[in-house]
Design a protein around this motif. Structure first.
Motif, short mmCIF file in Angstrom:
data_model
loop_
_atom_site.label_atom_id
_atom_site.label_comp_id
_atom_site.label_asym_id
_atom_site.label_seq_id
_atom_site.Cartn_x
_atom_site.Cartn_y
_atom_site.Cartn_z
N PHE A 30 0.84 -1.20 0.00
CA PHE A 30 0.00 0.00 0.00
C PHE A 30 0.88 1.26 0.00
O PHE A 30 0.70 2.16 -0.82
CB PHE A 30 -0.89 -0.06 1.26
CG PHE A 30 -1.81 1.10 1.44
CD1 PHE A 30 -3.01 1.18 0.74
CD2 PHE A 30 -1.51 2.11 2.32
CE1 PHE A 30 -3.87 2.25 0.92
CE2 PHE A 30 -2.36 3.19 2.52
CZ PHE A 30 -3.55 3.25 1.80
N VAL A 31 1.85 1.32 0.90
CA VAL A 31 2.67 2.53 0.99
C VAL A 31 3.64 2.62 -0.18
O VAL A 31 4.00 3.73 -0.61
CB VAL A 31 3.43 2.61 2.34
CG1 VAL A 31 2.48 2.68 3.49
CG2 VAL A 31 4.39 1.45 2.50
N ARG A 32 4.09 1.47 -0.69
CA ARG A 32 5.02 1.52 -1.83
C ARG A 32 4.37 2.18 -3.03
O ARG A 32 4.99 2.96 -3.76
CB ARG A 32 5.50 0.10 -2.19
CG ARG A 32 6.84 -0.26 -1.54
CD ARG A 32 7.51 -1.43 -2.25
NE ARG A 32 6.67 -2.61 -2.31
CZ ARG A 32 6.59 -3.50 -1.31
NH1 ARG A 32 7.28 -3.32 -0.19
NH2 ARG A 32 5.81 -4.56 -1.43
N GLU A 33 3.08 1.87 -3.25
CA GLU A 33 2.36 2.49 -4.38
C GLU A 33 2.33 4.01 -4.21
O GLU A 33 2.59 4.76 -5.15
CB GLU A 33 0.93 1.94 -4.44
CG GLU A 33 0.12 2.58 -5.57
CD GLU A 33 -1.38 2.33 -5.42
OE1 GLU A 33 -1.79 1.54 -4.56
OE2 GLU A 33 -2.14 2.96 -6.19
N GLU B 210 4.37 5.84 -2.35
CA GLU B 210 5.73 6.37 -2.46
C GLU B 210 6.13 6.54 -3.92
O GLU B 210 6.76 7.53 -4.30
CB GLU B 210 6.72 5.42 -1.77
CG GLU B 210 6.69 5.51 -0.25
CD GLU B 210 7.56 4.44 0.41
OE1 GLU B 210 7.74 4.51 1.63
OE2 GLU B 210 8.04 3.54 -0.32
N SER B 211 5.76 5.58 -4.74
CA SER B 211 6.17 5.67 -6.14
C SER B 211 5.49 6.84 -6.84
O SER B 211 6.10 7.52 -7.68
CB SER B 211 5.85 4.36 -6.88
OG SER B 211 4.45 4.19 -6.97
N VAL B 212 4.26 7.09 -6.48
CA VAL B 212 3.56 8.23 -7.09
C VAL B 212 4.17 9.54 -6.62
O VAL B 212 4.44 10.45 -7.42
CB VAL B 212 2.04 8.18 -6.75
CG1 VAL B 212 1.35 9.45 -7.25
CG2 VAL B 212 1.40 6.96 -7.37
N ILE B 213 4.43 9.62 -5.32
CA ILE B 213 5.04 10.87 -4.80
C ILE B 213 6.41 11.07 -5.44
O ILE B 213 6.77 12.18 -5.85
CB ILE B 213 5.16 10.81 -3.27
CG1 ILE B 213 3.76 10.77 -2.62
CG2 ILE B 213 5.93 12.02 -2.74
CD1 ILE B 213 3.77 10.62 -1.10
N ALA B 214 7.16 10.01 -5.51
CA ALA B 214 8.52 10.12 -6.05
C ALA B 214 8.53 10.53 -7.51
O ALA B 214 9.54 11.03 -8.02
CB ALA B 214 9.26 8.80 -5.87
N SER B 215 7.41 10.32 -8.19
CA SER B 215 7.38 10.68 -9.61
C SER B 215 7.26 12.19 -9.81
O SER B 215 7.39 12.68 -10.93
CB SER B 215 6.22 9.96 -10.31
OG SER B 215 4.97 10.49 -9.85
N HIS B 216 7.01 12.91 -8.73
CA HIS B 216 6.95 14.37 -8.86
C HIS B 216 8.37 14.92 -9.01
O HIS B 216 9.28 14.51 -8.30
CB HIS B 216 6.27 14.99 -7.64
CG HIS B 216 5.92 16.44 -7.82
ND1 HIS B 216 6.85 17.44 -7.71
CD2 HIS B 216 4.75 17.05 -8.15
CE1 HIS B 216 6.27 18.61 -7.94
NE2 HIS B 216 4.99 18.39 -8.21
N ARG B 217 8.51 15.85 -9.90
CA ARG B 217 9.85 16.34 -10.23
C ARG B 217 10.56 17.00 -9.04
O ARG B 217 11.78 17.09 -8.99
CB ARG B 217 9.77 17.34 -11.37
CG ARG B 217 8.92 18.55 -11.03
CD ARG B 217 8.91 19.57 -12.14
NE ARG B 217 7.99 20.65 -11.82
CZ ARG B 217 8.28 21.64 -10.97
NH1 ARG B 217 9.48 21.66 -10.38
NH2 ARG B 217 7.41 22.58 -10.71
N ALA B 218 9.82 17.45 -8.07
CA ALA B 218 10.44 18.18 -6.96
C ALA B 218 10.90 17.27 -5.84
O ALA B 218 11.54 17.71 -4.89
CB ALA B 218 9.46 19.21 -6.40
N LYS C 148 -5.80 7.44 -0.24
CA LYS C 148 -4.35 7.20 -0.34
C LYS C 148 -3.55 8.50 -0.31
O LYS C 148 -2.34 8.50 -0.51
CB LYS C 148 -4.03 6.43 -1.62
CG LYS C 148 -4.49 4.97 -1.56
CD LYS C 148 -4.08 4.20 -2.79
CE LYS C 148 -4.51 2.74 -2.67
NZ LYS C 148 -4.18 1.97 -3.89
N ILE C 149 -4.21 9.59 -0.10
CA ILE C 149 -3.50 10.87 0.03
C ILE C 149 -3.04 11.01 1.47
O ILE C 149 -3.85 10.92 2.39
CB ILE C 149 -4.42 12.06 -0.31
CG1 ILE C 149 -5.06 11.89 -1.68
CG2 ILE C 149 -3.64 13.38 -0.23
CD1 ILE C 149 -4.09 11.88 -2.83
#
Lengths: 279, 765
Positions: free
Chosen positions: B269-272, B274-282, B329-330
């Motif tokens: 659950f958290v990995r999904e 994390e991957s979305v957050i990490a995809s943000h350029r900042a 999931k936010i």
């Protein structure tokens, strides 16, 4: 103690009126300024005296209670209904606790924040249970011959109790002869001659006409205007809506910052209103 | 108990009396104190408190505590600690007095704000009695609190008490003579509707209306989902992706509460996430955890490390996540990390990650509280305007959802409360609260300002000088090298409405705007549109001596742009793009005829459908009548004193009203004449009710464009086409048109250089 409330036996007020008019004539004859004024026609003074509404001002909580109850109740009446109110020493001494007090003029009771202005026509329907004096009766205790005994003070008061609405004749004469301008009575400018009434000291209430009504004064069909602060008005929309349907003028004001008092705003609002309708 | 036993520092304010004590003016909601050493003893009004002590008081035991209901206990306002230098007393005239005045006044305003918020919540839940009561406390604390009057009016309207609503309108007008109170009541009344129960501010309400207009088939449930997601994430409703909105019901169906998430599924659950957050350029690095720091209260926490120099506001990040993740999931909290705790193996030690706290929460760390009296007062205005609880000094007016009408209100209130007149264009150059506070009161902010304070103050002084010179201001900084674009103002006199568009255009070119001046209006005969245009053209040529000039305007502003283009043409200055956005030019050419009736009939079904979608069908008859009245007012469209009434519903300052009235006359008396070049028209796909039925105004504009018109239909309604997300589309078309115009202009100059001077300079195509 003999009571002087409007409902109880009173001296012949018509005789009082005649005596006071004679007293004023005598005073005017002796005073050059008054003598000159009495020979002149003063339609403004007549109009002001004839049409002057009656004012009654209170604090916010009392105003709210009156607005919701639909009537101003006398001190006695309130106590009978279980409502205790402070003060009233002068009324107890003079035996006027059974009356509702109004001023024939702007609001003149300091420390109040809201006010009712009544149509002068209510005097016609309440002629039998109302009485007028050419000064604030409560002032007698504090500013009229302080050395006098209570009985002397009450006697003095009884001599100046005038019939309603006939007192307006006397009022007109006073406005025309004692004041530099009849508008001074509304604006709170002292008369430029002392006049025949020997009440001393105090403030404008010394020469402001007071009209007392027995027991209660109903608001219904009697109101001409009300003045109140915005916050209180917002709490009384239903009552105000009813008044407006009856053609009552409602004036709102913003409660001032601490450097100024609400009383100042209230008083100025009533003066402004009276000048507007009497002009 | 003697007075010696009760001293100020032994008292807390625990609430406010909801019944006004006798002779106590309603200006003050009297605090109820509680003795700190004995929680069962209260001090109720009336009482006399001074710095020297207490008199005329009596402490009341809790068991006798019946005459006053404590309000505010559950609010953020109280309790606060009474202090020896805090004075509250009733003077001989029974008038309440308090010192220090500013501090207590601020506190009273806070009480008002808090109670209005609670009143609105009660209103949404149809708890009308409670709403009215809370609103009354608010107005008792602050008589100028129009929102409180509004809540009371809505309560009365809901009960069918029209006379009472009218009384409250009168009261509101006595507070603020310019206010169009009944319009506000109309606007706020949907707060009591199913959708309205989920709306926490007028701003959000407006966004919802806009969303409903552009998504004709959106249901109440979808709107509610949209609003909730936007409010949870503190973003604009318009920033929520429409696709997930439509799918919200499906998402809701398979959404599993965090509390019931099996332990074994948490890592995936958290990995999904994390991957979305990490995809943000900042984002340089992120760790997401499900924490249970309070028993039975699981929350999703994201720990973030920004890429160097790329930190973005968390609401931007939240908006990003909203588009990619379902609501559950936010993360509920974001914690910024400068460094990470590492385990012996060199990996991030998740168990050592800090517990989220107010100090660590990124949402709060973004928010720097006002530090000076000016910032605090300004923040109060912003809170009122945006209907939000917290405003930080780095908050940006436009990021919060500011637009032209809110800006007008802001500047009017600044003038009223600070006595400082600030030009609308200043708001473009000083968009944060901190910067604007410095403009308003440079002296108060120098002491505790940062290293750039001197420069900022100097800039502020330059910009805030009396407005009698510049009309032209840069709306968006740009490194682009293309020819600049110039927006012109409409009847309102300012250019706030182009903020979003300007941001997009600035990617390739500088963007400027012409704003109106008070000095153009005051002390002069009302200027004509031609005179205004001549003034702006002179300034344009002085500041930017070479063309081609790209001009544009929205609505009536397009007429001013047209006139400027004509005058540029007369001066042989080349005009590139003349953009007219959603402007009905017909009234400026001829009187309305039978076509207006056909337009009305043609648009009526669409408008009715939109109203039903918005849930306003109950009010449909009244609104139709209103629109009909408006139609008849427009039958002689030149009467701008009638047609412009809508603009006065907001609390403009006197100079702004003067501008509006002068502009109504100037625009209303303008007779449009042909321009030698091409005119680029932009229209929303959703036509206004009174506009030509789905056919646009192209044929009419053709009479004014000797080289013809180019028409673009863009997504959005008349109101929403200028704001996100539709602004990007309009801007892209506009940039495209300008690129073509510039290319054509270069070609013409290159190919026909000898003849160029004799060609019509404004025909670059």
């Amino acid at each position: 103690m003999e009571s002087q409330t409007a409902s109880q036996p009173r001296p012949d007020r018509q005789a009082n009126l005649a005596a006071r008019l004679a007293e004023l004539d005598e005073y005017s004859a002796a005073e050059a300024v008054c003598r000159a004024r009495s020979t002149m026609s003063n339609s403004v003074g007549d109009r002001i005296a004839r049409s002057m509404p009656l004012g009654h001002s209170r604090g916010a909580a009392a105003f709210q209670r009156i607005a919701k109850g639909g009537a101003i109740l006398s001190r006695d009446h309130l106590q009978q209904s279980g409502t205790s109110i402070e003060g009233g020493e002068a009324e107890r001494v003079l035996g006027t606790t059974g009356d509702v007090f109004t001023y024939a003029g702007p609001f003149r009771y300091p420390g109040t924040s809201c006010g009712f202005i009544f149509r002068p026509t209510i005097e016609t329907t309440r002629a039998t249970d109302s009485v007028a004096t050419p000064f604030d009766s409560g002032a007698i205790l504090h500013h009229l011959r302080p050395h006098d005994t209570t009985s002397q003070q009450k006697l003095f008061l009884s001599q100046y109790e005038l019939p309603v609405p006939d007192y307006r004749v006397y009022m007109s004469r006073l406005l025309c002869t004692l004041f530099a301008s009849p508008w001074d009575y509304i604006d709170g400018v002292d008369p430029d001659v002392r006049g025949p009434i020997t009440v001393e000291g105090g403030d404008t209430r010394r020469w402001t006409f007071e009209v007392r009504f027995e027991k209660e004064l109903s608001l219904m069909g009697a109101l001409a205007a009300v003045v109140l602060p915005v916050a209180l008005a917002a709490d009384l929309p239903t009552e105000i809506a009813v008044w407006k349907r009856e053609g009552v003028r409602v004036k709102y004001y913003l409660t001032p910052e601490p450097s100024e008092t609400s009383w100042k705003f209230l008083h100025e609002a009533s003066v402004s209103y009276l000048r507007e309708i009497l002009s | 108990m003697s007075a010696d036993d009760v001293v100020f520092h032994a008292l807390d304010v625990v609430g406010y009396a909801d019944d006004l004590p006798r002779n106590l003016l309603p200006r003050l909601v009297a605090p109820i104190f509680r003795q700190r050493t004995n929680a069962n003893l209260f001090l109720l009004p009336p009482y006399t408190l001074t710095g020297e002590g207490l008199s005329d008081f009596s402490l009341t035991s809790k068991s006798d505590f019946e005459r006053a209901v404590i309000l505010g206990q559950a609010t953020k306002v109280g309790p606060f600690q009474a202090r020896p230098d805090y004075r509250l007393w009733i003077d001989l005239d029974y008038s309440p007095r308090y010192e220090p005045t500013d501090e207590v006044s601020n506190h009273l305003r806070a009480i008002a704000h808090d109670h209005v918020r609670q009143a609105k919540t009660a209103l949404r839940a149809s708890r009308y009695g409670e709403a009215a009561k809370l609103a009354q406390v608010a107005i008792a604390a602050d008589e100028r609190c129009l929102d409180a009057l509004l809540v009371k009016a809505i309560v009365h309207r809901s009960r069918g008490e029209g006379d009472e609503v009218d009384v409250l309108r009168e009261i509101a007008e006595s507070v603020s003579p310019d206010v169009e109170f009944l319009s506000w009541v109309d606007m706020y009344s949907p707060l009591a509707s199913p959708v309205g129960q989920h709306i926490d501010s007028l701003r959000v309400y407006r966004e919802v209306v806009a969303l409903a207009q552009r998504q004709n088939d959106v249901s109440d449930a979808e709107l509610i989902a949209c609003v909730e997601r936007a409010q949870e994430s503190q973003i604009s409703v318009s920033q929520v992706n429409p696709a997930p909105i439509s799918a919200s019901r499906d998402q809701a169906a398979d959404a599993s509460p965090l509390a019931s998430l099996p332990e074994a599924e948490i890592p995936g659950f958290v990995r999904e996430i994390e991957s979305v957050i990490a995809s943000h350029r900042a984002i340089k690095q992120t760790v997401v955890m499900v924490r249970e720091d309070t028993p039975d209260e699981k929350q999703l926490v994201a720990y973030l490390e920004w890429m160097p120099a790329t930190a973005v506001p968390t609401f931007v990040l939240t908006a990003f996540l909203e588009k990619k993740l379902p609501t559950y999931k936010i993360p509920a909290a974001f914690v910024l990390m400068d460094s990470w705790p590492l385990s012996a193996s060199g990996e991030i030690d998740r168990r050592a990650l800090p517990v989220p706290s107010d100090e660590l929460l990124s949402l709060n760390s973004d928010l720097i509280a006002p530090r000076t009296p000016s910032e605090e007062r300004l923040a109060g205005i912003w809170r009122d305007l945006f209907g939000v609880q917290q405003i930080g000094i780095r908050d940006d007016f436009f990021h919060l959802g500011g637009h032209s009408l809110l800006a007008a209100q802001l500047l009017a209130r600044v003038q009223r409360e600070f006595g400082v007149r600030v030009r609308p264009s200043v708001l473009f150059e000083h968009t944060t609260l901190e910067e604007l506070a410095r403009v308003i009161d440079p002296a108060s902010s120098i002491a505790d300002s940062g290293p750039n304070a001197a420069a900022t103050v100097a800039r502020a002084s330059r910009v805030a000088r009396p407005a009698h010179e510049r009309s032209l201001f840069q709306l968006a900084p740009s490194n682009g090298t293309s020819k600049p674009f110039f927006w012109v103002h409409g009847v309102g006199g300012e250019v706030f409405q182009y903020a979003a568009l300007s941001q997009h255009l600035a990617a390739v070119r500088p963007v400027f705007g012409f704003t109106a001046h008070w000095s153009h209006i005051s002390g002069q005969d009302t200027p004509t549109l031609e005179v205004l245009a001549a003034h702006y053209v002179r300034e344009l040529l002085r500041v930017h001596p070479s063309g081609p000039y790209h001009l544009g305007g929205y609505g009536s502003a397009a007429l001013l742009a047209l006139e400027m283009a004509r005058q540029l043409e007369a001066k042989s200055a080349p005009v590139g793009v003349l953009a007219a956005i959603d402007c009905d030019v017909e009234p400026y050419l001829r009187s309305p005829g039978i076509h207006s009736a056909f337009a009305f009939l043609g648009n009526l079904p669409h408008w009715v459908r939109d109203e039903i979608v918005k849930g306003a069908w109950k009010d449909l008859t009244r609104r139709l009548k209103s629109r009909m009245r408006h139609l008849f007012a427009l039958s002689g469209y030149r009467d701008y004193s009638e047609a412009g009434d809508d603009l006065y519903r907001w609390r403009f300052s006197d100079p702004q009203v003067a501008i509006l009235k002068a502009h109504h006359t100037a625009f209303g008396s303008y007779r449009a004449l042909p321009f030698g070049g091409k005119i680029t028209l932009f229209y929303p796909r959703t036509a206004p009710l009174l506009g030509p039925w789905r056919s646009g105004h192209g044929p009419v504009w053709e009479e004014l464009a000797r080289d013809g018109v180019e028409v673009y239909r863009v997504r959005g309604s008349s109101l929403s086409m200028l704001i996100e997300p539709f602004a990007a589309e309009l801007a892209s078309y506009l940039n495209l048109a300008m690129e073509r115009a510039e290319r054509a202009y270069r070609d013409i100059r290159h190919e026909t250089a000898p003849e160029a001077s004799s060609r019509r300079a404004s025909a670059p195509y």
